[in-house]
Scaffold this active site. Sequence first.
Site, short mmCIF file in Angstrom:
data_model
loop_
_atom_site.label_atom_id
_atom_site.label_comp_id
_atom_site.label_asym_id
_atom_site.label_seq_id
_atom_site.Cartn_x
_atom_site.Cartn_y
_atom_site.Cartn_z
CG LEU A 1 -2.08 -0.96 1.24
CD1 LEU A 1 -2.77 -0.98 2.60
CD2 LEU A 1 -3.11 -0.62 0.16
N GLY A 2 1.92 1.18 0.69
CA GLY A 2 2.79 2.37 0.75
C GLY A 2 4.04 2.10 1.56
NE ARG A 3 8.68 1.18 -1.48
CZ ARG A 3 9.44 0.11 -1.44
NH1 ARG A 3 10.30 -0.04 -0.46
NH2 ARG A 3 9.36 -0.80 -2.36
N GLY A 4 7.05 4.03 4.20
CA GLY A 4 7.51 5.20 4.95
C GLY A 4 9.02 5.16 5.06
N GLY A 5 9.54 5.92 6.00
CA GLY A 5 10.99 6.01 6.17
C GLY A 5 11.63 4.67 6.45
CB SER A 6 12.31 2.70 9.06
OG SER A 6 11.39 3.20 10.01
CB VAL B 1 1.73 0.12 4.85
CG1 VAL B 1 0.31 -0.23 5.28
CG2 VAL B 1 2.39 1.01 5.91
CE LYS C 1 4.21 2.40 10.24
NZ LYS C 1 3.75 3.69 10.74
CG ASP D 1 5.26 13.47 10.17
OD1 ASP D 1 5.47 14.45 9.42
OD2 ASP D 1 5.63 12.32 9.88
N1 LIG Z 1 -3.87 1.71 7.51
C1 LIG Z 1 -3.43 2.03 6.30
N2 LIG Z 1 -4.21 1.82 5.25
C2 LIG Z 1 -3.79 2.12 4.01
N3 LIG Z 1 -2.61 2.62 3.74
C3 LIG Z 1 -1.77 2.86 4.75
C4 LIG Z 1 -2.14 2.59 6.07
N4 LIG Z 1 -1.12 2.94 6.87
C5 LIG Z 1 -0.17 3.42 6.07
N5 LIG Z 1 -0.55 3.39 4.81
C6 LIG Z 1 0.24 3.85 3.65
O1 LIG Z 1 1.59 3.61 3.89
C7 LIG Z 1 2.31 4.83 3.87
C8 LIG Z 1 3.40 4.82 4.94
O2 LIG Z 1 2.81 4.61 6.17
P1 LIG Z 1 3.23 5.34 7.50
O3 LIG Z 1 3.11 6.81 7.25
O4 LIG Z 1 2.50 4.82 8.65
O5 LIG Z 1 4.74 4.94 7.59
P2 LIG Z 1 5.93 5.74 8.24
O6 LIG Z 1 7.15 4.89 8.21
O7 LIG Z 1 5.49 6.21 9.54
O8 LIG Z 1 6.08 6.92 7.23
P3 LIG Z 1 6.85 8.27 7.41
O9 LIG Z 1 8.18 7.90 7.89
O10 LIG Z 1 6.85 8.86 6.02
O11 LIG Z 1 6.03 9.04 8.37
C9 LIG Z 1 1.27 5.87 4.09
O12 LIG Z 1 1.62 7.06 3.46
C10 LIG Z 1 0.06 5.30 3.46
O13 LIG Z 1 0.05 5.56 2.08
#
Ligand SMILES: Nc1ncnc2c1ncn2[C@@H]1O[C@H](COP(=O)(O)OP(=O)(O)OP(=O)(O)O)[C@@H](O)[C@H]1O
Length: 800
Positions: free
Chosen positions: A483-488, A491, A505, A600
């Site tokens: 679905l997506g990725r964040g810094g580390s 998802v 996640k 954030d």
């Molecule tokens: N419950 C969810 N349902 C659908 N997509 C999700 C969900 N949680 C996260 N995502 C997707 O995954 C991406 C990254 O998730 P998340 O922001 O929680 O990660 P992170 O590592 O904390 O990111 P960052 O470091 O950029 O803050 C989100 O931008 C979103 O697109």
Amino acid sequence: MSRYSHPSRTRLSMTQQNVQDDKTKTGTMYGNDSDEDENVIDPPKLSKFGSALLNEHNSTTFTKFQHFRHGYNHTHTSNGTKFPTNNKIRRTFSELDESINQEISSPTSSSSIFANTINQTSIRPTSMTTLQSNHTGSSHLNSGMDTLQRMKQSMMRDETALSEKILERRNNRRISRTSSNHSTMNLDLSNAKEIELSGTISTINNNNPMTTTNTSESFRRIKTLQQNLKAEVTSKNIERRSKLFLNKKRMSRLGPAKRASEIIGSEIDDALVNSEKTNDQVDITNESKQTIDYSNIDLGDLNPFQYIKKHNLPATELPQISEIYFKNQKEGNRANAIRKRSLTPVIARKKFSNNDNINRDIRRSKTESNTALNNKENVGLSTIDHNVDRLPKKREALTNIQVNKKEPEFKRMKSDPEQLNQMVVQEEVKIGHDSHKTKPVKKVEIQEPTASKRYHRHETVQDSNRNPIILVNDTEYEKIELLGRGGSSKVYKVKGPSKKVYALKRVSFDEFDDSSIDGFKGEIALLEKLRNKDRVVQLFDYEMSSGVLYLIMECGDYDLSFILNQKLKVPIDIEFIRYYAREMIKCVNVVHDADIVHSDLKPANFVFVKGMLKIIDFGIANAVPDHTVNIYRETQIGTPNYMAPEALVAMNYTNDNSGQTGNRWKVGKPSDVWSIGCIIYQMVYGKPPYAGFQGQNRLLAIMNPEVKIMYPDKTSKDEVVPRSVIDLMKDCLHRDPNKRLTTNEMLQTQFFNPIMVSESFIRNLIKNAVYFGCEQGEVSDGKIDDLADDVISRLGEFKI
Ligand SMILES: Nc1ncnc2c1ncn2[C@@H]1O[C@H](COP(=O)(O)OP(=O)(O)OP(=O)(O)O)[C@@H](O)[C@H]1O
């Protein structure tokens, strides 16, 4: 008045026979006697001294005298004759006086020639007066003395002229040396005049017998002249002194000449802060600026803009100062990380499959520890040693993390031999530390997982026809898509029990990094606190394993970032903005009501779950401590485009417990409101307020109060931006956090509460108003206001 009619002369003639007897008497004894000399008409007899004077070449005294005059007149001859010095002149005078005395003391001294040549000399030296007093009655002597007096006066004049010339010459030399210092030169000249004049006057005064009116008048004139000159000189002195003071002040401010590298920040600061607006000083200031040693600048609590403003530096210095600012912040963050890391216990990160491996590693650890103990030159061990005391405490904290809420940790470890083995090794390492509490211990080697290992032990591919399976607390979740990725993190959309869809996640972290563990622990705690809040993505399950955290959450369809990107291609849709902005604020409102600051907020952290916008990612969120409104962070984190100024400007602080100093950032609920303002701005204008600045400059722009946010009435595509949304953005983007609206207040603004009326309503309203006016004939302003208020208050009833 004839020379002989002078009363004093008469008296002198009368008393001539008593000269020898009264030699010792003072002149004043006889000064007031009668004019007995009045009848003396015979020319005075020539004295030895007079004869000598006549005989130019044979008389020693006269020769000396002539020589003196001659010498004076030919000072600049090529044979190198020099000016007689003042001493020489004085010596000559004393010799002259001596000769006169000798002459006077001689009983035969007189000269008819002198009597014929005597004329209006009215000034006689004191010595002469004394002599005259001592030799009363001698008219010859009297006229001889007068002649000598004239000669002496002439010499005095010469002396004065000579002094003048000497001074003039000196001053000329000084002028050529320091042509710039006019004030000094003038002063010297004035002084010279003053000295010379006072010398002349004192001579005159000394010689003044105060017997004639002319003399008194001339004295008065001279006196006045002297006073004027004195006043002039005094004023010039004052002027000169003040000029000197100014120069001195400037010099002391700038200090002696230095090499560029020697000028450190503080000196420049002083120079710049104290600089005055005179031209030369401005030049010097500029010069100082060019030699700023940036490495020594201490910004303290100031951001680059504040620093530049405080020290009145030109904007051209901004890049260098910004560089230092960001460098300092980086170093601060790094130091914090190192400090935290130094508190983390050293534990072997290994995977053990059987007891043999465990024993082998324990043995190796022990051997390494012993080697380290023997190695006395082992550097950096003191740090480890220092931290050993804190290890049990930290370990306790670590083992207390409830990473699985379904089973107690120990129970799980018992059922999992691999984890149990690991725990045994950790205990062994801990024992090793305890036994060498005060001795150096070598770090146990950390073995990185091999690259070939593709899946974590929780992740398996059970058969080729199925997607990978992830086990979280022994529950299987099948990966569907990313679905997506964040810094580390990553998802995934996963399928769980009963084919229900979840978001999984997966976060990788350094399991030995306390701050990471604390962060995740915090995120889990906040999500638990927000359980059942419909605007927050729900957390169903979680598990923290070695270096990996799994979170099972509600699954969203899209995030707001995706939707905004889609909307970029179509014209502005104010209803869309109104709807999504309100949804977003409602999410944040729920979080704030729970006294949590998200910190954030950005479009990617809002997801639509079954059509409802929800907030995710509480990784850096914090609960606001009781009775406070702000959180103080030791690291500067967030997403620059949406970060509030106060979250970027560091403040110095000293830790009360450790005494350590560092930076920290103050964030609060208003910081979240700023972020919301930025997102609405992006919805309206296509990008956040400071997106036009790149990289570091963006942060600088956010921090800089001089960089104002623009709110055009139209978008770049010439679409009209409603006033109400501009007002809302402005109320969110105040630099002063206290001036920003709260989320509740935002929801009450006109933008979210528009009044919509039908066309027929407008027509009816106008018609009724016109008829009412016709019937009344005249309607006052107050009446019109009352009618308007009534309509407005009832608008809700007419909404369509
Ligand atoms: N419950 C969810 N349902 C659908 N997509 C999700 C969900 N949680 C996260 N995502 C997707 O995954 C991406 C990254 O998730 P998340 O922001 O929680 O990660 P992170 O590592 O904390 O990111 P960052 O470091 O950029 O803050 C989100 O931008 C979103 O697109």
